[in-house]
Design a protein around this motif. Structure first.
Motif, PDB file in Angstrom:
ATOM      1  N   LYS A  76       0.816  -1.220   0.000  1.00 30.02           N
ATOM      2  CA  LYS A  76       0.000   0.000   0.000  1.00 30.02           C
ATOM      3  C   LYS A  76       0.848   1.269   0.000  1.00 30.02           C
ATOM      4  CE  LYS A  76      -0.752  -0.518   4.951  1.00 30.02           C
ATOM      5  NZ  LYS A  76      -1.739  -0.860   5.955  1.00 30.02           N
ATOM      6  N   PHE A  77       2.123   1.163   0.348  1.00 27.93           N
ATOM      7  CA  PHE A  77       3.013   2.329   0.310  1.00 27.93           C
ATOM      8  C   PHE A  77       3.796   2.379  -1.001  1.00 27.93           C
ATOM      9  CE2 PHE A  77       2.590   1.221   4.825  1.00 27.93           C
ATOM     10  CZ  PHE A  77       1.970   2.373   5.258  1.00 27.93           C
ATOM     11  N   VAL A  78       4.100   1.213  -1.543  1.00 28.03           N
ATOM     12  CA  VAL A  78       4.898   1.139  -2.763  1.00 28.03           C
ATOM     13  C   VAL A  78       4.039   1.376  -4.007  1.00 28.03           C
ATOM     14  CG1 VAL A  78       6.414  -0.348  -4.135  1.00 28.03           C
ATOM     15  CG2 VAL A  78       6.519  -0.439  -1.650  1.00 28.03           C
ATOM     16  N   ASN A  79       2.807   0.927  -3.975  1.00 32.36           N
ATOM     17  CA  ASN A  79       1.937   1.025  -5.144  1.00 32.36           C
ATOM     18  C   ASN A  79       1.066   2.282  -5.067  1.00 32.36           C
ATOM     19  OD1 ASN A  79       0.846   0.300  -7.578  1.00 32.36           O
ATOM     20  ND2 ASN A  79      -0.617  -1.128  -6.714  1.00 32.36           N
ATOM     21  N   THR A  80       1.703   3.445  -5.166  1.00 30.71           N
ATOM     22  CA  THR A  80       1.004   4.723  -5.120  1.00 30.71           C
ATOM     23  C   THR A  80       1.399   5.556  -6.337  1.00 30.71           C
ATOM     24  OG1 THR A  80       2.752   5.864  -3.895  1.00 30.71           O
ATOM     25  CG2 THR A  80       1.057   4.735  -2.578  1.00 30.71           C
ATOM     26  N   PRO A  81       0.574   6.512  -6.711  1.00 25.20           N
ATOM     27  CA  PRO A  81       0.936   7.371  -7.849  1.00 25.20           C
ATOM     28  C   PRO A  81       2.271   8.091  -7.646  1.00 25.20           C
ATOM     29  CG  PRO A  81      -1.383   7.646  -7.320  1.00 25.20           C
ATOM     30  CD  PRO A  81      -0.781   6.806  -6.226  1.00 25.20           C
ATOM     31  N   ASN A  82       2.526   8.580  -6.443  1.00 23.71           N
ATOM     32  CA  ASN A  82       3.791   9.278  -6.200  1.00 23.71           C
ATOM     33  C   ASN A  82       4.978   8.329  -6.283  1.00 23.71           C
ATOM     34  OD1 ASN A  82       2.705  11.817  -5.994  1.00 23.71           O
ATOM     35  ND2 ASN A  82       2.812  11.917  -3.770  1.00 23.71           N
ATOM     36  N   ALA A  83       4.813   7.095  -5.819  1.00 18.19           N
ATOM     37  CA  ALA A  83       5.902   6.122  -5.926  1.00 18.19           C
ATOM     38  C   ALA A  83       6.200   5.841  -7.400  1.00 18.19           C
ATOM     39  CB  ALA A  83       5.545   4.842  -5.191  1.00 18.19           C
ATOM     40  N   ARG A  84       5.166   5.787  -8.216  1.00 15.07           N
ATOM     41  CA  ARG A  84       5.362   5.585  -9.655  1.00 15.07           C
ATOM     42  C   ARG A  84       6.081   6.784 -10.269  1.00 15.07           C
ATOM     43  NH1 ARG A  84       2.425   1.402 -11.955  1.00 15.07           N
ATOM     44  NH2 ARG A  84       1.087   0.326 -10.477  1.00 15.07           N
ATOM     45  N   LYS A  85       5.767   7.983  -9.808  1.00 17.14           N
ATOM     46  CA  LYS A  85       6.440   9.190 -10.301  1.00 17.14           C
ATOM     47  C   LYS A  85       7.912   9.184  -9.903  1.00 17.14           C
ATOM     48  CE  LYS A  85       2.346  12.122 -10.326  1.00 17.14           C
ATOM     49  NZ  LYS A  85       1.643  13.234  -9.673  1.00 17.14           N
ATOM     50  N   VAL A  86       8.197   8.734  -8.679  1.00 16.06           N
ATOM     51  CA  VAL A  86       9.588   8.647  -8.218  1.00 16.06           C
ATOM     52  C   VAL A  86      10.347   7.652  -9.090  1.00 16.06           C
ATOM     53  CG1 VAL A  86      11.078   7.894  -6.320  1.00 16.06           C
ATOM     54  CG2 VAL A  86       9.123   9.394  -5.857  1.00 16.06           C
ATOM     55  N   ALA A  87       9.752   6.493  -9.347  1.00 16.25           N
ATOM     56  CA  ALA A  87      10.399   5.488 -10.196  1.00 16.25           C
ATOM     57  C   ALA A  87      10.676   6.058 -11.587  1.00 16.25           C
ATOM     58  CB  ALA A  87       9.534   4.239 -10.281  1.00 16.25           C
ATOM     59  N   ALA A  88       9.705   6.777 -12.144  1.00 19.80           N
ATOM     60  CA  ALA A  88       9.891   7.374 -13.468  1.00 19.80           C
ATOM     61  C   ALA A  88      10.998   8.426 -13.438  1.00 19.80           C
ATOM     62  CB  ALA A  88       8.582   7.986 -13.953  1.00 19.80           C
ATOM     63  N   ALA A  89      11.013   9.256 -12.411  1.00 15.87           N
ATOM     64  CA  ALA A  89      12.038  10.300 -12.300  1.00 15.87           C
ATOM     65  C   ALA A  89      13.430   9.681 -12.149  1.00 15.87           C
ATOM     66  CB  ALA A  89      11.742  11.211 -11.117  1.00 15.87           C
ATOM     67  N   CYS A  90      13.495   8.520 -11.525  1.00 15.56           N
ATOM     68  CA  CYS A  90      14.773   7.823 -11.334  1.00 15.56           C
ATOM     69  C   CYS A  90      15.122   6.932 -12.529  1.00 15.56           C
ATOM     70  CB  CYS A  90      14.715   6.978 -10.063  1.00 15.56           C
ATOM     71  SG  CYS A  90      14.658   7.936  -8.539  1.00 15.56           S
ATOM     72  N   ARG A  91      14.251   6.939 -13.529  1.00 14.29           N
ATOM     73  CA  ARG A  91      14.436   6.098 -14.720  1.00 14.29           C
ATOM     74  C   ARG A  91      14.558   4.629 -14.346  1.00 14.29           C
ATOM     75  NH1 ARG A  91      17.915  10.720 -16.444  1.00 14.29           N
ATOM     76  NH2 ARG A  91      16.669  11.858 -17.950  1.00 14.29           N
ATOM     77  N   THR A  92      13.720   4.236 -13.408  1.00 11.14           N
ATOM     78  CA  THR A  92      13.641   2.842 -12.974  1.00 11.14           C
ATOM     79  C   THR A  92      12.217   2.382 -13.274  1.00 11.14           C
ATOM     80  OG1 THR A  92      15.214   3.272 -11.201  1.00 11.14           O
ATOM     81  CG2 THR A  92      13.892   1.282 -11.010  1.00 11.14           C
ATOM     82  N   PRO A  93      12.046   1.491 -14.239  1.00 12.75           N
ATOM     83  CA  PRO A  93      10.694   1.070 -14.591  1.00 12.75           C
ATOM     84  C   PRO A  93       9.952   0.478 -13.389  1.00 12.75           C
ATOM     85  CG  PRO A  93      12.299   0.191 -16.146  1.00 12.75           C
ATOM     86  CD  PRO A  93      13.060   0.813 -15.017  1.00 12.75           C
ATOM     87  N   PHE A  94       8.710   0.879 -13.233  1.00 13.96           N
ATOM     88  CA  PHE A  94       7.888   0.328 -12.162  1.00 13.96           C
ATOM     89  C   PHE A  94       7.633  -1.136 -12.504  1.00 13.96           C
ATOM     90  CE2 PHE A  94       4.303  -0.113  -9.285  1.00 13.96           C
ATOM     91  CZ  PHE A  94       4.728   0.647  -8.210  1.00 13.96           C
ATOM     92  N   PRO A  95       7.783  -2.046 -11.546  1.00 12.64           N
ATOM     93  CA  PRO A  95       7.671  -3.467 -11.871  1.00 12.64           C
ATOM     94  C   PRO A  95       6.247  -3.875 -12.259  1.00 12.64           C
ATOM     95  CG  PRO A  95       7.833  -3.163  -9.509  1.00 12.64           C
ATOM     96  CD  PRO A  95       8.047  -1.814 -10.137  1.00 12.64           C
ATOM     97  N   LYS A  96       6.169  -4.834 -13.144  1.00 11.77           N
ATOM     98  CA  LYS A  96       4.906  -5.470 -13.500  1.00 11.77           C
ATOM     99  C   LYS A  96       4.997  -6.887 -12.970  1.00 11.77           C
ATOM    100  CE  LYS A  96       4.375  -2.635 -17.588  1.00 11.77           C
ATOM    101  NZ  LYS A  96       4.330  -2.571 -19.032  1.00 11.77           N
ATOM    102  N   CYS A  97       4.362  -7.102 -11.857  1.00  5.46           N
ATOM    103  CA  CYS A  97       4.496  -8.386 -11.155  1.00  5.46           C
ATOM    104  C   CYS A  97       3.360  -9.340 -11.494  1.00  5.46           C
ATOM    105  CB  CYS A  97       4.524  -8.160  -9.657  1.00  5.46           C
ATOM    106  SG  CYS A  97       5.746  -6.926  -9.167  1.00  5.46           S
TER     107      CYS A  97
END
Length: 97
Positions: A76-97
């Motif tokens: 619930k903390f990792v799967n948030t819109p802001n976490a996805r934005k952080v991953a994108a800003a870090c150029r780290t693809p958000f995982p598709k599990c």
């Protein structure tokens, strides 16, 4: 201020989960520990840009992210819109599990 107190409690809870073994899994020389992502806390909670340390830790913990997402306490903390934005800003693809 309430957000900082809330996030500090989350980081402590994540560290406790990790210390109890629920968040530590050895994967290809990566020690999975959600507490390693504490440097990303402000970027996730306030939508501010992630720090270099946050991005480095996110890349290090990348093999662990699916496990974090599948964990009801952490997901619930990792799967948030802001976490996805952080991953994108870090150029780290958000995982598709």
């Amino acid at each position: 201020m309430k957000v900082l107190v809330y996030w500090a409690a989350v980081v402590v809870a994540l560290a406790l989960v990790a210390a109890a073994g629920g968040g530590q899994v050895a994967m290809a020389a990566v020690r999975c520990s959600p507490a390693e992502l504490s440097s990303c806390a402000s970027a996730i909670t306030t939508a501010s840009p992630p720090s270099r340390l946050c991005c480095r830790k996110l890349r290090e913990q990348k093999p662990c992210l699916c496990n974090y997402l599948k964990n009801p306490t952490l997901g619930k903390f990792v799967n948030t819109p802001n976490a996805r934005k952080v991953a994108a800003a870090c150029r780290t693809p958000f995982p598709k599990c």
